[in-house]
Design a protein around this motif. Structure first.
Motif, short mmCIF file in Angstrom:
data_model
loop_
_atom_site.label_atom_id
_atom_site.label_comp_id
_atom_site.label_asym_id
_atom_site.label_seq_id
_atom_site.Cartn_x
_atom_site.Cartn_y
_atom_site.Cartn_z
N ASP A 260 -67.41 4.11 69.89
CA ASP A 260 -67.67 4.71 68.58
C ASP A 260 -69.13 5.13 68.42
N GLU A 261 -69.98 4.73 69.35
CA GLU A 261 -71.41 5.04 69.22
C GLU A 261 -71.62 6.55 69.18
N PHE A 262 -72.50 6.98 68.29
CA PHE A 262 -72.74 8.42 68.09
C PHE A 262 -73.19 9.12 69.37
N ILE A 263 -74.01 8.41 70.18
CA ILE A 263 -74.51 9.01 71.41
C ILE A 263 -73.38 9.20 72.43
N VAL A 264 -72.35 8.37 72.33
CA VAL A 264 -71.21 8.44 73.25
C VAL A 264 -70.23 9.53 72.80
N THR A 265 -70.00 9.63 71.49
CA THR A 265 -69.05 10.61 70.97
C THR A 265 -69.62 12.01 70.89
N GLY A 266 -70.94 12.12 71.11
CA GLY A 266 -71.58 13.44 71.01
C GLY A 266 -71.97 13.80 69.61
N ASN A 267 -72.03 12.80 68.70
CA ASN A 267 -72.38 13.05 67.30
C ASN A 267 -73.82 12.72 66.97
N ALA A 268 -74.63 12.44 68.00
CA ALA A 268 -76.07 12.24 67.81
C ALA A 268 -76.79 12.61 69.10
N ALA A 269 -78.00 13.14 68.95
CA ALA A 269 -78.77 13.54 70.13
C ALA A 269 -79.66 12.42 70.64
N MET A 270 -79.93 11.42 69.78
CA MET A 270 -80.79 10.30 70.17
C MET A 270 -80.17 9.00 69.69
N SER A 271 -80.46 7.92 70.40
CA SER A 271 -79.95 6.60 70.02
C SER A 271 -80.95 5.53 70.42
N TRP A 272 -81.39 4.74 69.45
CA TRP A 272 -82.29 3.62 69.73
C TRP A 272 -81.46 2.44 70.23
N ASN A 273 -81.79 1.96 71.40
CA ASN A 273 -81.05 0.82 71.96
C ASN A 273 -81.91 0.07 72.97
N TRP A 274 -81.45 -1.12 73.34
CA TRP A 274 -82.09 -1.85 74.43
C TRP A 274 -81.71 -1.22 75.75
N SER A 275 -82.58 -1.31 76.71
CA SER A 275 -82.42 -0.59 77.98
C SER A 275 -81.12 -0.93 78.70
N ASN A 276 -80.66 -2.19 78.62
CA ASN A 276 -79.45 -2.55 79.36
C ASN A 276 -78.20 -1.89 78.80
#
Length: 429
Positions: A260-276
């Motif tokens: 469901d993550e926006f970066i996975v579905t193509g609904n966001a160009a950037m995503s703040w996350n931990w490197s792993n």
């Protein structure tokens, strides 16, 4: 001769009986050395599967040890652990999170791991002291770091290209970040960035880019005195919400898992996350993703190697030495780490990193390279969060939602957060 024969026969029988008795003693000793070790962790199914394989490897190398596995998802894990702690029945090896380390350590639930390092049970010859220090509270090592993560910005390369944007992550600013997010929204009609939730991850990072910290060194109060920092941080997010380049908390709440993550579905160009987390996103997304440095990472050496999680040994354990041996195996065994592959963060042992790199996929290699690059310019790990931190973070997240839903102003939020945080810290002194 007959007398000699009888004597010889008696002597042989004596040796046979003696040998049999010695053999029985040896068997009894072996039986007495049989150890049952309870090991507990949280995670998803893939983590459970490879951890079980690592346990089987350990049992094969240590046939006198039988390991009982206890695992669950994040929420259920802590619900189960609390009553075990109250009854002094915690597992012998506990996967521990930074948010709970102070609570369990300072309440006398956890053993100091320093003696197991000093006697060589846990081998740290290829492990940097800065990495180990992440589990230390004053002079006690309550958790042994299993891996290191670094905050990152993951990007959808196709969406950035469509918007005509190239991010120079070595030197971009917070203003650049805001500009990119809005330009992406205008050009592609998707979010420029995911929501920066929970606030306990991103607000402290913002403070570090401004030369401040969330808590003071002793953990007795907030580490910043100017509430304008709080106000500026949330006003930027409000501008992004107004530009529809940033999801509201209500929209973000519908993200139930990686798919469901926006970066996975193509609904966001950037995503703040931990490197792993890059690995799971890159493997699930339909578009190519990159892992980049967050804005102003170099200011005040804002980034730091964050312990992904720890292994701890409770004081109530009757198998502490064996528990320490299992921790040593987990962090130092090459074959075990070929299975783990950095899921719990980039391994802490430089020897292990070098040994397993040829086994990594392209995506996993990018994570290792990113953490290695960042490690050249990072702050030492911040002190462990003080007692009451979880309660303070709940207050921060609640205030964050009220601000982003425009129920209160950023100024009101800053005052409310300071009042609540200082009350909680004072209560827990």
């Amino acid at each position: 001769m007959k007398k000699f024969g009888l004597l010889l026969f008696a002597f042989i029988m004596f040796l046979s009986v003696a040998a049999c008795n010695l053999n029985n003693i040896g068997n009894n000793e072996e039986e007495s050395e049989k150890v049952t070790l309870r090991v507990a962790w949280w995670g998803d199914q893939s983590r459970h599967e490879y951890t079980l394989k690592v346990i089987q490897m350990y049992e094969k190398e240590n046939p006198n040890v039988k390991i009982v596995e206890e695992y669950a998802n994040w929420e259920d894990y802590w619900k189960r652990l609390a009553p075990m702690a109250a009854a002094s029945q915690l597992p012998d090896v506990i996967q521990m999170d930074r948010a709970y380390l102070f609570q369990y350590g300072e309440k006398g639930r956890l053993d100091d791991l320093t003696p197991y390092i000093k006697n060589g049970t846990i081998d740290i010859r290829s492990i940097d002291e800065n990495v180990i220090s992440g589990g230390r509270i004053t002079d006690k090592l309550y958790g042994f770091t299993l891996g290191s993560n670094v905050l990152s910005v993951i990007t959808n390369d196709n969406l950035l290209k469509e918007a005509g944007i190239k991010i120079e992550d070595e030197n971009w600013s917070w203003d650049d970040f805001e500009k990119v997010a809005i330009e992406v929204k205008n050009a592609t009609d998707v979010y420029g960035t995911n929501g920066m939730y929970p606030a306990d991850v991103f607000f402290p990072y913002y403070l570090r880019t401004q030369g401040s910290r969330l808590y003071n060194e002793k953990g007795t109060g907030l580490g910043y005195t100017d509430d304008q920092l709080f106000i500026d941080y949330f006003k930027r997010q409000l501008r992004l919400v107004d530009a529809k380049a940033f999801p509201t908390p209500e929209v973000q709440a519908h993200v139930a898992g990686i798919h469901d993550e926006f970066i996975v579905t193509g609904n966001a160009a950037m995503s703040w996350n931990w490197s792993n987390q890059y690995s799971g996103f890159a493997e699930s997304a339909k578009a190519p993703l990159s892992i980049k440095l967050p804005p102003e990472y170099g200011k005040e050496t804002a980034l730091f190697l964050r312990p992904s999680m720890f292994f701890s040994i409770p004081k109530s354990s009757k198998q502490k030495e064996q528990a320490a041996k299992f921790i040593n195996f987990f962090v130092n065994n090459m074959e075990a780490n070929k299975l783990i592959k950095g899921d719990r963060g980039v391994p802490v042992s430089s020897k292990v990193i070098k040994g397993i790199k040829p086994e990594l996929s392209e995506v996993e290699t990018k994570i290792f390279d990113y953490v290695e690059k960042v490690s050249q310019n990072v702050h030492t790990t911040d002190p462990i969060d003080p007692l009451g931190h979880s309660e303070i973070m709940k207050a921060l997240d609640n205030i964050s939602e009220q601000i982003l839903f425009k129920k209160i102003t950023s100024e009101d939020g800053a005052r409310s957060f300071r009042k609540q945080a200082e009350r909680i810290l004072e209560k827990n002194k």
